[in-house]
Design a protein around this motif. Structure first.
Motif, mmCIF file in Angstrom:
data_model
loop_
_atom_site.group_PDB
_atom_site.id
_atom_site.type_symbol
_atom_site.label_atom_id
_atom_site.label_comp_id
_atom_site.label_asym_id
_atom_site.label_seq_id
_atom_site.Cartn_x
_atom_site.Cartn_y
_atom_site.Cartn_z
ATOM 1 N N HIS A 126 -33.016 47.515 -42.008
ATOM 2 C CA HIS A 126 -32.519 48.161 -41.313
ATOM 3 C C HIS A 126 -32.226 48.049 -39.946
ATOM 4 O O HIS A 126 -31.142 48.325 -39.943
ATOM 5 N N GLU A 140 -37.193 44.012 -45.364
ATOM 6 C CA GLU A 140 -37.549 45.699 -44.789
ATOM 7 C C GLU A 140 -36.513 45.422 -43.006
ATOM 8 O O GLU A 140 -36.115 46.342 -43.013
ATOM 9 N N ASP A 141 -37.114 44.479 -42.559
ATOM 10 C CA ASP A 141 -36.279 44.291 -40.908
ATOM 11 C C ASP A 141 -34.976 43.978 -41.309
ATOM 12 O O ASP A 141 -33.979 44.686 -40.557
ATOM 13 N N LYS A 196 -28.330 48.616 -41.088
ATOM 14 C CA LYS A 196 -28.635 50.214 -40.766
ATOM 15 C C LYS A 196 -27.833 49.966 -39.748
ATOM 16 O O LYS A 196 -27.304 51.148 -38.976
ATOM 17 N N GLN A 197 -28.475 49.195 -38.750
ATOM 18 C CA GLN A 197 -28.528 49.364 -37.365
ATOM 19 C C GLN A 197 -27.067 49.062 -36.651
ATOM 20 O O GLN A 197 -25.947 50.203 -36.392
#
Length: 70
Positions: A38, A34-35, A41-42
């Motif tokens: 994320h 999940e990290d 995406k960042q």
């Protein structure tokens, strides 16, 4: 990078029976995945921001150059 994440998800799914034996490891792997998603995406958002700001700078220099040539 999205292809790598999908590949990781497939590998995790293949190991799901083994991960069920150790739920704390499964939780950790899911959190890491999940990290990673994320962060990806960042990263894409930051790249878009940088490209937009650099394109503005190039337009400014073009306007300045045109003004100097006149």
């Amino acid at each position: 990078m999205l292809e790598k994440i999908e590949h990781y998800k497939e590998r995790i799914a293949e190991l799901s029976k083994e991960l069920e034996k150790a739920p704390e490891i499964q939780t950790l792997v899911n959190e890491l995945l999940e990290d990673l998603s994320h962060s990806t995406k960042q990263n894409h958002a930051l790249r878009r921001t940088i490209l937009k700001s650099s394109s503005k700078e190039s337009r400014m220099s073009t306007k300045l150059r045109d003004a100097l040539y006149e």
